[in-house]
Design a protein around this motif. Structure first.
Motif, PDB file in Angstrom:
ATOM      1  N   THR A 188      23.995  -2.440  28.145  1.00 46.90           N
ATOM      2  CA  THR A 188      22.902  -3.371  27.831  1.00 46.90           C
ATOM      3  C   THR A 188      22.724  -3.524  26.324  1.00 46.90           C
ATOM      4  O   THR A 188      22.400  -4.606  25.848  1.00 46.90           O
ATOM      5  CB  THR A 188      21.581  -2.918  28.464  1.00 46.90           C
ATOM      6  N   LYS A 189      22.946  -2.457  25.575  1.00 53.90           N
ATOM      7  CA  LYS A 189      22.843  -2.539  24.119  1.00 53.90           C
ATOM      8  C   LYS A 189      23.915  -3.463  23.554  1.00 53.90           C
ATOM      9  O   LYS A 189      23.644  -4.314  22.710  1.00 53.90           O
ATOM     10  CB  LYS A 189      22.982  -1.138  23.510  1.00 53.90           C
ATOM     11  N   LYS A 190      25.149  -3.318  24.042  1.00 53.50           N
ATOM     12  CA  LYS A 190      26.236  -4.176  23.576  1.00 53.50           C
ATOM     13  C   LYS A 190      25.998  -5.631  23.963  1.00 53.50           C
ATOM     14  O   LYS A 190      26.258  -6.549  23.174  1.00 53.50           O
ATOM     15  CB  LYS A 190      27.577  -3.699  24.145  1.00 53.50           C
ATOM     16  N   ALA A 191      25.514  -5.875  25.179  1.00 53.09           N
ATOM     17  CA  ALA A 191      25.229  -7.244  25.614  1.00 53.09           C
ATOM     18  C   ALA A 191      24.106  -7.848  24.771  1.00 53.09           C
ATOM     19  O   ALA A 191      24.164  -9.018  24.401  1.00 53.09           O
ATOM     20  CB  ALA A 191      24.860  -7.267  27.090  1.00 53.09           C
ATOM     21  N   GLY A 192      23.090  -7.057  24.460  1.00 56.33           N
ATOM     22  CA  GLY A 192      21.999  -7.543  23.610  1.00 56.33           C
ATOM     23  C   GLY A 192      22.478  -7.903  22.221  1.00 56.33           C
ATOM     24  O   GLY A 192      22.063  -8.910  21.648  1.00 56.33           O
ATOM     25  N   GLU A 193      23.361  -7.078  21.659  1.00 60.90           N
ATOM     26  CA  GLU A 193      23.918  -7.388  20.340  1.00 60.90           C
ATOM     27  C   GLU A 193      24.726  -8.677  20.373  1.00 60.90           C
ATOM     28  O   GLU A 193      24.656  -9.496  19.455  1.00 60.90           O
ATOM     29  CB  GLU A 193      24.787  -6.233  19.856  1.00 60.90           C
ATOM     30  N   LYS A 194      25.497  -8.861  21.438  1.00 57.15           N
ATOM     31  CA  LYS A 194      26.319 -10.063  21.562  1.00 57.15           C
ATOM     32  C   LYS A 194      25.434 -11.307  21.687  1.00 57.15           C
ATOM     33  O   LYS A 194      25.684 -12.324  21.034  1.00 57.15           O
ATOM     34  CB  LYS A 194      27.225  -9.939  22.779  1.00 57.15           C
ATOM     35  N   PHE A 195      24.383 -11.231  22.516  1.00 53.17           N
ATOM     36  CA  PHE A 195      23.475 -12.369  22.658  1.00 53.17           C
ATOM     37  C   PHE A 195      22.736 -12.662  21.353  1.00 53.17           C
ATOM     38  O   PHE A 195      22.522 -13.810  20.991  1.00 53.17           O
ATOM     39  CB  PHE A 195      22.477 -12.139  23.783  1.00 53.17           C
ATOM     40  N   GLN A 196      22.349 -11.623  20.635  1.00 54.35           N
ATOM     41  CA  GLN A 196      21.661 -11.808  19.352  1.00 54.35           C
ATOM     42  C   GLN A 196      22.586 -12.488  18.352  1.00 54.35           C
ATOM     43  O   GLN A 196      22.153 -13.365  17.598  1.00 54.35           O
ATOM     44  CB  GLN A 196      21.191 -10.448  18.817  1.00 54.35           C
ATOM     45  N   GLN A 197      23.861 -12.083  18.354  1.00 52.51           N
ATOM     46  CA  GLN A 197      24.823 -12.685  17.439  1.00 52.51           C
ATOM     47  C   GLN A 197      25.033 -14.164  17.781  1.00 52.51           C
ATOM     48  O   GLN A 197      25.064 -15.007  16.886  1.00 52.51           O
ATOM     49  CB  GLN A 197      26.147 -11.938  17.519  1.00 52.51           C
ATOM     50  N   GLN A 198      25.158 -14.483  19.063  1.00 54.68           N
ATOM     51  CA  GLN A 198      25.331 -15.875  19.457  1.00 54.68           C
ATOM     52  C   GLN A 198      24.086 -16.693  19.161  1.00 54.68           C
ATOM     53  O   GLN A 198      24.175 -17.845  18.743  1.00 54.68           O
ATOM     54  CB  GLN A 198      25.673 -15.966  20.942  1.00 54.68           C
ATOM     55  N   PHE A 199      22.907 -16.115  19.345  1.00 54.10           N
ATOM     56  CA  PHE A 199      21.658 -16.822  19.072  1.00 54.10           C
ATOM     57  C   PHE A 199      21.510 -17.112  17.587  1.00 54.10           C
ATOM     58  O   PHE A 199      21.066 -18.176  17.192  1.00 54.10           O
ATOM     59  CB  PHE A 199      20.478 -15.996  19.581  1.00 54.10           C
ATOM     60  N   SER A 200      21.901 -16.160  16.748  1.00 54.33           N
ATOM     61  CA  SER A 200      21.757 -16.358  15.302  1.00 54.33           C
ATOM     62  C   SER A 200      22.725 -17.415  14.783  1.00 54.33           C
ATOM     63  O   SER A 200      22.464 -18.037  13.757  1.00 54.33           O
ATOM     64  CB  SER A 200      21.954 -15.046  14.563  1.00 54.33           C
ATOM     65  N   GLN A 201      23.833 -17.647  15.482  1.00 57.78           N
ATOM     66  CA  GLN A 201      24.769 -18.685  15.056  1.00 57.78           C
ATOM     67  C   GLN A 201      24.172 -20.071  15.264  1.00 57.78           C
ATOM     68  O   GLN A 201      24.448 -20.991  14.505  1.00 57.78           O
ATOM     69  CB  GLN A 201      26.075 -18.585  15.839  1.00 57.78           C
ATOM     70  N   TYR A 202      23.347 -20.238  16.296  1.00 60.68           N
ATOM     71  CA  TYR A 202      22.791 -21.552  16.601  1.00 60.68           C
ATOM     72  C   TYR A 202      21.499 -21.858  15.858  1.00 60.68           C
ATOM     73  O   TYR A 202      21.026 -22.975  15.874  1.00 60.68           O
ATOM     74  CB  TYR A 202      22.572 -21.693  18.113  1.00 60.68           C
ATOM     75  N   GLN A 203      20.917 -20.857  15.234  1.00 62.38           N
ATOM     76  CA  GLN A 203      19.704 -21.107  14.466  1.00 62.38           C
ATOM     77  C   GLN A 203      20.079 -21.703  13.114  1.00 62.38           C
ATOM     78  O   GLN A 203      20.975 -21.217  12.441  1.00 62.38           O
ATOM     79  CB  GLN A 203      18.928 -19.813  14.244  1.00 62.38           C
ATOM     80  N   ARG A 204      19.372 -22.725  12.749  1.00 56.31           N
ATOM     81  CA  ARG A 204      19.601 -23.334  11.436  1.00 56.31           C
ATOM     82  C   ARG A 204      18.481 -22.907  10.501  1.00 56.31           C
ATOM     83  O   ARG A 204      17.316 -22.960  10.861  1.00 56.31           O
ATOM     84  CB  ARG A 204      19.603 -24.856  11.550  1.00 56.31           C
ATOM     85  N   PRO A 205      18.836 -22.513   9.315  1.00 58.34           N
ATOM     86  CA  PRO A 205      17.775 -22.124   8.377  1.00 58.34           C
ATOM     87  C   PRO A 205      16.975 -23.351   7.931  1.00 58.34           C
ATOM     88  O   PRO A 205      17.526 -24.410   7.674  1.00 58.34           O
ATOM     89  CB  PRO A 205      18.537 -21.511   7.204  1.00 58.34           C
ATOM     90  N   GLN A 206      15.688 -23.212   7.877  1.00 57.94           N
ATOM     91  CA  GLN A 206      14.799 -24.292   7.450  1.00 57.94           C
ATOM     92  C   GLN A 206      14.700 -24.282   5.924  1.00 57.94           C
ATOM     93  O   GLN A 206      14.063 -23.435   5.338  1.00 57.94           O
ATOM     94  CB  GLN A 206      13.409 -24.105   8.071  1.00 57.94           C
ATOM     95  N   GLN A 207      15.382 -25.244   5.298  1.00 57.60           N
ATOM     96  CA  GLN A 207      15.394 -25.301   3.844  1.00 57.60           C
ATOM     97  C   GLN A 207      14.764 -26.596   3.327  1.00 57.60           C
ATOM     98  O   GLN A 207      15.137 -27.100   2.287  1.00 57.60           O
ATOM     99  CB  GLN A 207      16.838 -25.189   3.330  1.00 57.60           C
ATOM    100  N   SER A 208      13.849 -27.134   4.060  1.00 54.34           N
ATOM    101  CA  SER A 208      13.236 -28.378   3.616  1.00 54.34           C
ATOM    102  C   SER A 208      12.117 -28.066   2.624  1.00 54.34           C
ATOM    103  O   SER A 208      11.381 -27.106   2.772  1.00 54.34           O
ATOM    104  CB  SER A 208      12.677 -29.162   4.806  1.00 54.34           C
TER     105      SER A 208
END
Length: 89
Positions: A39-59
């Motif tokens: 579960t720890k490894k799966a959580g890390e993998k999901f967190q990594q995939q989620f962070s790839q899709y987040q765009r930083p707000q630089q407006s």
């Protein structure tokens, strides 16, 4: 032709039971640790995939940005042609 002796059959049954109960005990001991690791490894993998899709707000203040969604074709060429029909009584 060889015949199985009663002592040999009992020895095989005893070995099978020892292996079964040994695996059962090991599963109870190491099962939660293994589950926690998975579960720890799966959580890390999901967190990594989620962070790839987040765009930083630089407006900056007062700046307007328009983001368009990519155009998707909704037509399905493999579906075929629709034919209207009537039921005959």
């Amino acid at each position: 032709m060889q015949e199985a002796s009663l002592q040999g059959v009992l020895k095989i049954i005893l070995i099978i039971l020892l292996i079964y109960y040994g695996l059962k005990v090991l599963t109870r001991l190491f099962g939660p640790l293994l589950l926690k690791y998975v579960t720890k490894k799966a959580g890390e993998k999901f967190q990594q995939q989620f962070s790839q899709y987040q765009r930083p707000q630089q407006s900056t203040d007062g700046e307007i940005t328009i983001e368009k969604k990519p155009k998707q074709n909704s037509s399905n060429k493999d579906a075929g042609e629709y034919i209207d029909y009537e039921e005959i009584d």
